[in-house]
Design a protein around this motif. Structure first.
Motif, PDB file in Angstrom:
ATOM      1  N   ARG A  85      21.966  -6.924 -20.628  1.00 44.82           N
ATOM      2  CA  ARG A  85      22.220  -5.699 -19.855  1.00 44.82           C
ATOM      3  C   ARG A  85      21.575  -5.769 -18.484  1.00 44.82           C
ATOM      4  NH1 ARG A  85      21.301  -3.178 -24.886  1.00 44.82           N
ATOM      5  NH2 ARG A  85      19.166  -2.605 -24.292  1.00 44.82           N
ATOM      6  N   LEU A  86      20.360  -6.321 -18.417  1.00 39.79           N
ATOM      7  CA  LEU A  86      19.675  -6.462 -17.129  1.00 39.79           C
ATOM      8  C   LEU A  86      20.438  -7.418 -16.212  1.00 39.79           C
ATOM      9  CD1 LEU A  86      15.946  -6.655 -18.289  1.00 39.79           C
ATOM     10  CD2 LEU A  86      17.042  -4.763 -17.078  1.00 39.79           C
ATOM     11  N   HIS A  87      20.959  -8.492 -16.769  1.00 36.79           N
ATOM     12  CA  HIS A  87      21.770  -9.406 -15.961  1.00 36.79           C
ATOM     13  C   HIS A  87      23.011  -8.702 -15.431  1.00 36.79           C
ATOM     14  CE1 HIS A  87      19.198 -12.599 -17.412  1.00 36.79           C
ATOM     15  NE2 HIS A  87      19.890 -13.504 -16.738  1.00 36.79           N
ATOM     16  N   ARG A  88      23.641  -7.926 -16.291  1.00 34.90           N
ATOM     17  CA  ARG A  88      24.854  -7.217 -15.878  1.00 34.90           C
ATOM     18  C   ARG A  88      24.543  -6.236 -14.743  1.00 34.90           C
ATOM     19  NH1 ARG A  88      25.990  -5.610 -20.568  1.00 34.90           N
ATOM     20  NH2 ARG A  88      27.303  -7.391 -21.118  1.00 34.90           N
ATOM     21  N   ARG A  89      23.428  -5.544 -14.881  1.00 30.10           N
ATOM     22  CA  ARG A  89      23.003  -4.594 -13.846  1.00 30.10           C
ATOM     23  C   ARG A  89      22.737  -5.307 -12.524  1.00 30.10           C
ATOM     24  NH1 ARG A  89      17.317  -1.587 -14.782  1.00 30.10           N
ATOM     25  NH2 ARG A  89      16.709  -1.303 -12.609  1.00 30.10           N
ATOM     26  N   ALA A  90      22.065  -6.452 -12.591  1.00 36.32           N
ATOM     27  CA  ALA A  90      21.764  -7.195 -11.365  1.00 36.32           C
ATOM     28  C   ALA A  90      23.033  -7.727 -10.718  1.00 36.32           C
ATOM     29  CB  ALA A  90      20.807  -8.339 -11.681  1.00 36.32           C
ATOM     30  N   LEU A  91      23.911  -8.285 -11.525  1.00 35.24           N
ATOM     31  CA  LEU A  91      25.141  -8.874 -10.978  1.00 35.24           C
ATOM     32  C   LEU A  91      26.048  -7.820 -10.358  1.00 35.24           C
ATOM     33  CD1 LEU A  91      25.784 -11.479 -13.781  1.00 35.24           C
ATOM     34  CD2 LEU A  91      25.417 -12.001 -11.358  1.00 35.24           C
ATOM     35  N   ARG A  92      26.005  -6.618 -10.907  1.00 33.49           N
ATOM     36  CA  ARG A  92      26.796  -5.542 -10.321  1.00 33.49           C
ATOM     37  C   ARG A  92      26.350  -5.291  -8.877  1.00 33.49           C
ATOM     38  NH1 ARG A  92      25.925  -2.099 -14.089  1.00 33.49           N
ATOM     39  NH2 ARG A  92      27.650  -2.851 -15.379  1.00 33.49           N
ATOM     40  N   LYS A  93      25.040  -5.308  -8.667  1.00 34.13           N
ATOM     41  CA  LYS A  93      24.523  -5.095  -7.312  1.00 34.13           C
ATOM     42  C   LYS A  93      24.771  -6.315  -6.433  1.00 34.13           C
ATOM     43  CE  LYS A  93      20.610  -3.154  -4.861  1.00 34.13           C
ATOM     44  NZ  LYS A  93      19.381  -2.356  -5.002  1.00 34.13           N
ATOM     45  N   LEU A  94      24.582  -7.507  -6.999  1.00 27.67           N
ATOM     46  CA  LEU A  94      24.773  -8.723  -6.210  1.00 27.67           C
ATOM     47  C   LEU A  94      26.234  -8.916  -5.812  1.00 27.67           C
ATOM     48  CD1 LEU A  94      22.445 -11.248  -8.094  1.00 27.67           C
ATOM     49  CD2 LEU A  94      21.984 -10.008  -5.967  1.00 27.67           C
ATOM     50  N   SER A  95      27.149  -8.463  -6.630  1.00 27.22           N
ATOM     51  CA  SER A  95      28.573  -8.627  -6.305  1.00 27.22           C
ATOM     52  C   SER A  95      28.966  -7.811  -5.073  1.00 27.22           C
ATOM     53  CB  SER A  95      29.436  -8.215  -7.497  1.00 27.22           C
ATOM     54  OG  SER A  95      29.341  -6.816  -7.738  1.00 27.22           O
ATOM     55  N   ALA A  96      28.194  -6.756  -4.789  1.00 22.09           N
ATOM     56  CA  ALA A  96      28.481  -5.901  -3.627  1.00 22.09           C
ATOM     57  C   ALA A  96      27.474  -6.122  -2.513  1.00 22.09           C
ATOM     58  CB  ALA A  96      28.485  -4.434  -4.063  1.00 22.09           C
ATOM     59  N   HIS A  97      26.808  -7.273  -2.494  1.00 18.99           N
ATOM     60  CA  HIS A  97      25.790  -7.538  -1.487  1.00 18.99           C
ATOM     61  C   HIS A  97      26.406  -7.511  -0.080  1.00 18.99           C
ATOM     62  CE1 HIS A  97      22.579  -9.612   0.697  1.00 18.99           C
ATOM     63  NE2 HIS A  97      21.798  -9.273  -0.309  1.00 18.99           N
ATOM     64  N   PRO A  98      25.759  -6.841   0.873  1.00 16.86           N
ATOM     65  CA  PRO A  98      26.328  -6.713   2.230  1.00 16.86           C
ATOM     66  C   PRO A  98      26.607  -8.042   2.908  1.00 16.86           C
ATOM     67  CG  PRO A  98      24.486  -5.206   1.930  1.00 16.86           C
ATOM     68  CD  PRO A  98      24.504  -6.089   0.726  1.00 16.86           C
ATOM     69  N   GLY A  99      25.802  -9.059   2.604  1.00 15.54           N
ATOM     70  CA  GLY A  99      26.006 -10.360   3.241  1.00 15.54           C
ATOM     71  C   GLY A  99      26.991 -11.244   2.503  1.00 15.54           C
ATOM     72  N   GLY A 100      27.621 -10.728   1.496  1.00 19.37           N
ATOM     73  CA  GLY A 100      28.538 -11.505   0.680  1.00 19.37           C
ATOM     74  C   GLY A 100      28.024 -11.586  -0.737  1.00 19.37           C
ATOM     75  N   PRO A 101      28.883 -11.822  -1.719  1.00 16.02           N
ATOM     76  CA  PRO A 101      28.459 -11.830  -3.127  1.00 16.02           C
ATOM     77  C   PRO A 101      27.427 -12.918  -3.415  1.00 16.02           C
ATOM     78  CG  PRO A 101      30.673 -12.708  -2.896  1.00 16.02           C
ATOM     79  CD  PRO A 101      30.306 -12.126  -1.569  1.00 16.02           C
ATOM     80  N   GLU A 102      26.519 -12.585  -4.303  1.00 19.90           N
ATOM     81  CA  GLU A 102      25.514 -13.545  -4.762  1.00 19.90           C
ATOM     82  C   GLU A 102      25.620 -13.674  -6.277  1.00 19.90           C
ATOM     83  OE1 GLU A 102      22.200 -12.799  -1.230  1.00 19.90           O
ATOM     84  OE2 GLU A 102      21.693 -12.318  -3.315  1.00 19.90           O
ATOM     85  N   TYR A 103      25.043 -14.782  -6.789  1.00 23.53           N
ATOM     86  CA  TYR A 103      25.154 -15.105  -8.206  1.00 23.53           C
ATOM     87  C   TYR A 103      23.799 -15.563  -8.731  1.00 23.53           C
ATOM     88  CZ  TYR A 103      30.016 -15.118  -6.713  1.00 23.53           C
ATOM     89  OH  TYR A 103      31.218 -14.762  -6.161  1.00 23.53           O
ATOM     90  N   LEU A 104      23.728 -15.802 -10.019  1.00 23.35           N
ATOM     91  CA  LEU A 104      22.495 -16.242 -10.666  1.00 23.35           C
ATOM     92  C   LEU A 104      22.679 -17.673 -11.168  1.00 23.35           C
ATOM     93  CD1 LEU A 104      21.777 -12.975 -12.689  1.00 23.35           C
ATOM     94  CD2 LEU A 104      20.723 -13.679 -10.523  1.00 23.35           C
ATOM     95  N   TRP A 105      21.833 -18.571 -10.681  1.00 19.24           N
ATOM     96  CA  TRP A 105      21.937 -19.990 -11.038  1.00 19.24           C
ATOM     97  C   TRP A 105      21.612 -20.159 -12.525  1.00 19.24           C
ATOM     98  CZ3 TRP A 105      24.359 -23.822  -9.046  1.00 19.24           C
ATOM     99  CH2 TRP A 105      24.024 -25.154  -9.380  1.00 19.24           C
ATOM    100  N   PRO A 106      22.419 -20.909 -13.293  1.00 25.08           N
ATOM    101  CA  PRO A 106      22.274 -20.924 -14.750  1.00 25.08           C
ATOM    102  C   PRO A 106      21.280 -21.932 -15.314  1.00 25.08           C
ATOM    103  CG  PRO A 106      24.293 -22.056 -14.114  1.00 25.08           C
ATOM    104  CD  PRO A 106      23.680 -21.534 -12.853  1.00 25.08           C
ATOM    105  N   PHE A 107      20.628 -22.735 -14.466  1.00 22.62           N
ATOM    106  CA  PHE A 107      19.755 -23.804 -14.962  1.00 22.62           C
ATOM    107  C   PHE A 107      18.294 -23.553 -14.618  1.00 22.62           C
ATOM    108  CE2 PHE A 107      23.901 -25.713 -14.162  1.00 22.62           C
ATOM    109  CZ  PHE A 107      24.144 -26.379 -15.351  1.00 22.62           C
TER     110      PHE A 107
END
Length: 450
Positions: free
Chosen positions: A76-98
């Motif tokens: 749930r915390l990842h989902r919450r973070a990604l929701r905000k990162l997907s709308a980042h003003p400088g362009g979408p951001e993601y979470l590195w999986p490794f």
């Protein structure tokens, strides 16, 4: 603690009770897969923090009563973070999986986290760490699994086993101290079963060779990292570089006193007083006992031990939130197994061997020899068989027994050739770590956001 049926019977009703917490570190990346250069966007959240750098995001769950519940919260915390990162003003951001970072273009890609006001010391401390250990080590990300027994479990244990210990608090401290010692002895097993970062981009080492494992000639390993391919991908000699001989550890082998909590605290403070450590938190150890709330030795000594923390689990790239629930379940079983191992002095030589075994177990070569004389693979086979036998001989409900055996079978499946997470990572990402890692980060973002 004595492994007898009366002790087991006393706690069996609360056997699978417990409190679980997870901390998962990861790097924020931009659309191209480079380390994000934006400021930490979750300043108001107590559950989405940052570790060393502005772009190293740390997810901190609350306390949950089951492995399933704590893994669900992490997602749930990842989902919450990604929701905000997907709308980042400088362009979408993601979470590195490794656990290993993505491609690094320069040292400035990893900016020290900026704290202000009363927390300014955190920034200064990170600058100190960067100067002492280098910025590249700070790019490793991992998972910390926190666990405490339920109050009912501890009370039942105390009523049955407190002979020779004056009060309940001292007894609980003794239980966790002994568990810390045994957990350190078995840190090699946790590393072997959860290592998941055997490939990285060549920019991580900047042309520097991986450090030769200590005792490699005696152990028979001649494994060397591959030369970077056209994609810049390096296949490491390590299944988990961060847990290996070249990983993020102190420049000395800490020797701790497990005889009682006061002695344990003093043995850490001596390194601070000598200047070997700036703060107690700089003690990089595979297992740690902690008080409730903010970590400090004063709090630990005054209030006693609240929980134990296992710090050598890699981020699992085959899980959207980086943690497999079966691995959390296994750590709980390991804790229960170790709890009923007999008390035994953790000597200086044993402590050094335990740390060496842990780093050796981080190698890809599972034929390397541990201090007990067996290969790490055969040692894991034996350890899992002993744990399985331990639970088979204990009384418990049929549903609990079935769950225990399923969890152990999941771990045993890693012992077949190609069965470890690290083997699967090499197969899936060994040709193009950067591009395939970026594609996986975007895939998980899409899945979690639905």
């Amino acid at each position: 603690m004595d492994n007898n049926r009366e002790n087991w019977k006393a706690v069996s009703r609360h056997l699978f009770d417990g409190n679980f917490g997870l901390e998962r570190e990861t790097m924020r990346i931009d659309e191209r897969g480079a380390l994000a250069q934006s400021a930490h966007p979750f300043a108001s959240s107590g559950h989405i923090s940052r570790d060393f750098s502005e772009n190293q995001t740390e997810f901190i769950t609350g306390i949950r009563q089951t492995p399933e519940a704590v893994c669900e919260e992490l997602e749930r915390l990842h989902r919450r973070a990604l929701r905000k990162l997907s709308a980042h003003p400088g362009g979408p951001e993601y979470l590195w999986p490794f656990s290993n970072p993505p491609r690094i273009f320069s040292d400035s890609d990893n900016p020290v986290a900026q704290f202000n006001g009363d927390s300014r010391w955190k920034t200064e401390y990170r600058k100190y760490l960067k100067g002492k250990y280098g910025s590249r080590l700070m790019l490793y990300s991992g998972v910390h699994v926190n666990f405490s027994f339920s109050e009912e479990f501890l009370q039942a244990l105390y009523e049955q086993c407190c002979i020779g210990i004056e009060d309940r608090t001292s007894f609980v401290n003794h239980v966790y101290l002994d568990l810390n010692a045994w957990g350190t002895r078995y840190a090699w097993l946790v590393v072997y079963l959860t290592a998941a970062s055997p490939v990285y981009h060549s920019s991580l080492t900047g042309g520097r060779n991986e450090r030769e494992p200590a005792g490699s000639e005696a152990s028979g390993t001649s494994a060397t990292p591959s030369a970077p391919g056209a994609s810049g991908t390096v296949k490491s000699r390590y299944a988990s570089p961060r847990c290996g001989w070249d990983g993020y550890w102190n420049t000395f082998d800490p020797i701790l006193d497990y005889s009682d909590l006061g002695s344990y605290v003093e043995s850490i403070l001596k390194y601070v007083e000598s200047g070997a450590l700036l703060y107690p938190a700089e003690l990089y150890y595979p297992v740690r006992i902690k008080p409730m709330g903010r970590y400090s030795l004063d709090t630990l000594l005054h209030y006693g031990v609240n929980h134990i923390e296992f710090r050598t689990v890699d981020a699992n790239p085959f899980e959207p939130a980086g943690v497999c629930v079966e691995d959390v379940r296994f750590l709980h079983l390991l804790i229960l197994y170790l709890l009923f191992r007999p008390d035994r002095k953790f000597t200086e030589e044993e402590q050094k061997q335990a740390l060496a075994d842990m780093k050796t177990a981080a190698l890809m070569d599972d034929g390397v020899i541990l201090s007990g004389g067996l290969s790490v693979h055969d040692s894991a086979v034996r350890a899992l068989a002993e744990i399985q036998r331990f639970f088979r001989e204990r009384e418990m409900g049929e549903a609990d027994r079935e769950r225990v055996m399923e969890t152990l079978e999941y771990q045993k499946a890693k012992l077949v050739r190609g069965g470890r997470y690290a083997d699967r990572v090499v197969a899936d990402f060994g040709e193009d770590y950067q591009e395939r890692g970026l594609a996986l980060a975007k895939k998980y973002a899409a899945e979690l956001l639905g």
